[in-house]
Design a protein around this motif. Structure first.
Motif, PDB file in Angstrom:
ATOM      1  N   VAL A   3       2.278  -1.809  -3.659  1.00  0.00           N
ATOM      2  CA  VAL A   3       1.479  -3.010  -3.886  1.00  0.00           C
ATOM      3  C   VAL A   3       0.290  -3.005  -2.919  1.00  0.00           C
ATOM      4  N   TYR A  30      -5.422  -7.951   7.789  1.00  0.00           N
ATOM      5  CA  TYR A  30      -4.499  -9.032   7.399  1.00  0.00           C
ATOM      6  C   TYR A  30      -4.672  -9.361   5.912  1.00  0.00           C
ATOM      7  N   ASN A  31      -5.931  -9.524   5.501  1.00  0.00           N
ATOM      8  CA  ASN A  31      -6.193  -9.854   4.092  1.00  0.00           C
ATOM      9  C   ASN A  31      -5.745  -8.725   3.166  1.00  0.00           C
ATOM     10  N   TYR A  34      -1.352  -8.254   4.187  1.00  0.00           N
ATOM     11  CA  TYR A  34      -0.354  -9.317   4.404  1.00  0.00           C
ATOM     12  C   TYR A  34       0.693  -9.348   3.290  1.00  0.00           C
ATOM     13  N   ARG A  35       0.234  -9.335   2.040  1.00  0.00           N
ATOM     14  CA  ARG A  35       1.181  -9.521   0.925  1.00  0.00           C
ATOM     15  C   ARG A  35       2.198  -8.390   0.834  1.00  0.00           C
ATOM     16  N   GLU A  36       1.745  -7.165   1.035  1.00  0.00           N
ATOM     17  CA  GLU A  36       2.702  -6.057   0.933  1.00  0.00           C
ATOM     18  C   GLU A  36       3.690  -6.069   2.103  1.00  0.00           C
ATOM     19  N   TYR A  38       4.603  -8.788   3.607  1.00  0.00           N
ATOM     20  CA  TYR A  38       5.500  -9.904   3.272  1.00  0.00           C
ATOM     21  C   TYR A  38       6.577  -9.418   2.292  1.00  0.00           C
ATOM     22  N   GLY A  39       6.164  -8.667   1.258  1.00  0.00           N
ATOM     23  CA  GLY A  39       7.118  -8.164   0.256  1.00  0.00           C
ATOM     24  C   GLY A  39       8.167  -7.251   0.884  1.00  0.00           C
ATOM     25  N   PHE A  42      10.424  -9.461   2.916  1.00  0.00           N
ATOM     26  CA  PHE A  42      11.227 -10.263   1.980  1.00  0.00           C
ATOM     27  C   PHE A  42      12.420  -9.430   1.494  1.00  0.00           C
ATOM     28  N   SER A  43      12.158  -8.163   1.171  1.00  0.00           N
ATOM     29  CA  SER A  43      13.246  -7.269   0.717  1.00  0.00           C
ATOM     30  C   SER A  43      14.198  -6.943   1.865  1.00  0.00           C
ATOM     31  N   VAL A 142       8.983  -0.384  -2.445  1.00  0.00           N
ATOM     32  CA  VAL A 142       8.047  -1.504  -2.309  1.00  0.00           C
ATOM     33  C   VAL A 142       6.720  -1.056  -1.681  1.00  0.00           C
TER      34      VAL A 142
ATOM     35  N   GLY B  15      11.107  -2.348  -7.063  1.00  0.00           N
ATOM     36  CA  GLY B  15       9.706  -2.323  -6.638  1.00  0.00           C
ATOM     37  C   GLY B  15       8.864  -3.291  -7.455  1.00  0.00           C
ATOM     38  N   VAL B  18       9.709  -6.938  -6.541  1.00  0.00           N
ATOM     39  CA  VAL B  18       9.147  -7.342  -5.242  1.00  0.00           C
ATOM     40  C   VAL B  18       7.625  -7.446  -5.338  1.00  0.00           C
ATOM     41  N   ALA B  19       7.014  -6.564  -6.140  1.00  0.00           N
ATOM     42  CA  ALA B  19       5.555  -6.630  -6.313  1.00  0.00           C
ATOM     43  C   ALA B  19       5.158  -7.970  -6.924  1.00  0.00           C
ATOM     44  N   GLU B  21       6.788 -10.745  -6.542  1.00  0.00           N
ATOM     45  CA  GLU B  21       6.984 -11.719  -5.452  1.00  0.00           C
ATOM     46  C   GLU B  21       5.767 -11.688  -4.513  1.00  0.00           C
ATOM     47  N   CYS B  22       5.306 -10.468  -4.223  1.00  0.00           N
ATOM     48  CA  CYS B  22       4.147 -10.311  -3.328  1.00  0.00           C
ATOM     49  C   CYS B  22       2.915 -10.967  -3.941  1.00  0.00           C
ATOM     50  N   LEU B  27      -1.195 -16.539   0.570  1.00  0.00           N
ATOM     51  CA  LEU B  27      -1.719 -15.863   1.763  1.00  0.00           C
ATOM     52  C   LEU B  27      -2.056 -16.938   2.796  1.00  0.00           C
ATOM     53  N   PHE B  30      -5.908 -17.041   8.005  1.00  0.00           N
ATOM     54  CA  PHE B  30      -5.904 -16.138   9.168  1.00  0.00           C
ATOM     55  C   PHE B  30      -5.800 -16.923  10.476  1.00  0.00           C
TER      56      PHE B  30
END
Lengths: 186, 150
Positions: A3, A30-31, A34-36, A38-39, A42-43, A142, B15, B18-19, B21-22, B27, B30
């Motif tokens: 991701v 961060y931008n 961050y999401r990956e 977090y994923g 999370f897992s 992931v 995968g 979770v993707a 979820e991501c 976000l 900052f």
């Protein structure tokens, strides 16, 4: 499935700028990541959203802190994952074992077969693995890192990573049902 | 269940889940990280985070060069060097003392008076035959050669 919105070399460049105390570079990283992260967390945390958010933010605080120690080799992404992974393993170490509770809440395999696996069920299935196995599967599935990259990142032999990965997949199959995956090649 | 499902399909599905979820995860701004960074700086005794000046950056770089672990390693190495040097010096001193003792023993054995005594004792008591004694009686007697009597 990766991701990622950034590759290893781009991450390298940003981390080098962060090492020079460039706050805008940290914001860009961060931008982008961050999401990956977090994923991944999370897992790793078995579907704990607030825990994953907390540790994902903490990961970037540590990226800022440890960036001066970073040596660029095109592994910038893996380096950030390593920081996040350590935070997750520390958090898991502070938790009481809860595998039985989690496996109870994994949906029936026949239901899972019929539909796409949802994130919560996936995370809970992962929670039934050992922290090592979970880290390997999560980084592979992931984060989209190859088993070789995972071996380099964790400092373990590639053979060990491959073996643990195969063991983890077998466990996941037995947890989520035989029909979820069959013998074959990667 | 499809025939082309592989063992690793399960991983792909995890995968993908979770993707999703991501992608749906919010976000956080900052500024949240910035405030954590400041809090972390306070915990470390570094104060609130502000953009450092050039001098501060140079100072931080200098401080980073000397880390406590390096200081510990340096001190340990210095201790080992001191220990080894001390041992070496001790060894040299002992050797000198031994050689000094050996030298005095040599001096003793080279002393003509004592040497004479030792030589005589050696010569007269080391399985020399009676005839030899008779021939060399002037050497072994107490200063009264037979000739004197003649």
């Amino acid at each position: 499935m990766s991701v990622s919105a950034i590759d290893g070399r781009a991450a390298d460049a940003l981390i080098l700028r962060i090492a020079q105390r460039d706050m805008s570079a940290l914001e860009s990283l961060y931008n982008a990541m961050y999401r990956e992260i977090y994923g991944y967390l999370f897992s790793m945390l078995g579907g704990d959203r607030s825990g994953a958010e907390d540790l994902a933010q903490d990961t970037f605080v540590r990226v800022w802190k440890y960036a001066p120690k970073f040596s660029p080799m095109g592994q910038g992404r893996a380096w950030v994952y390593r920081i996040a992974g350590r935070l997750a393993l520390n958090a898991l170490g502070n938790r009481s074992p809860c595998t039985e509770e989690l496996t109870d809440s994994i949906p029936d395999s026949s239901d899972v077969e019929e539909r796409a696996l949802d994130a919560q069920a996936a995370a809970q299935a992962l929670a039934a693995l050992t922290p090592d196995e979970r880290e390997i599967v999560t980084l592979h599935a992931v984060a989209g890192l190859s088993l070789r990259e995972i071996a380099e990142m964790t400092g373990r032999p590639l053979g060990t990573i491959k073996w643990k990965h195969a063991e983890a997949i077998k466990k996941l199959r037995s947890l989520l049902g035989e029909g979820f995956g069959r013998e074959g090649t990667e | 269940m499809k025939d082309n499902d592989s063992l690793y399909d399960i991983e792909k599905k995890i995968g993908a889940a979770v993707a999703e979820e991501c992608a749906s995860a919010p976000l956080p701004p900052f500024s949240v990280v910035l405030s954590r960074l400041s809090a972390s700086g306070r915990e470390d005794g570094e104060g609130e985070w502000t953009e450092p000046s050039v001098e501060e950056k140079a100072d931080a770089a200098r401080r980073r060069r000397i880390r406590p672990s390096r200081v510990v390693v340096g001190l340990s190495a210095a201790a080992v060097v001191v220990f080894l040097t001390g041992g070496l010096l001790l060894n040299v001193m002992l050797n000198r003392k031994e050689s000094a003792q050996a030298d005095s023993a040599v001096e003793y054995s080279e002393n003509p008076e004592t040497d004479g005594e030792m030589g005589e004792i050696g010569r007269c008591s080391s399985g020399v035959s009676d005839s030899d004694l008779r021939e060399d009686s002037d050497e072994c007697s107490s200063g009264q050669p037979e000739r004197d009597g003649e």
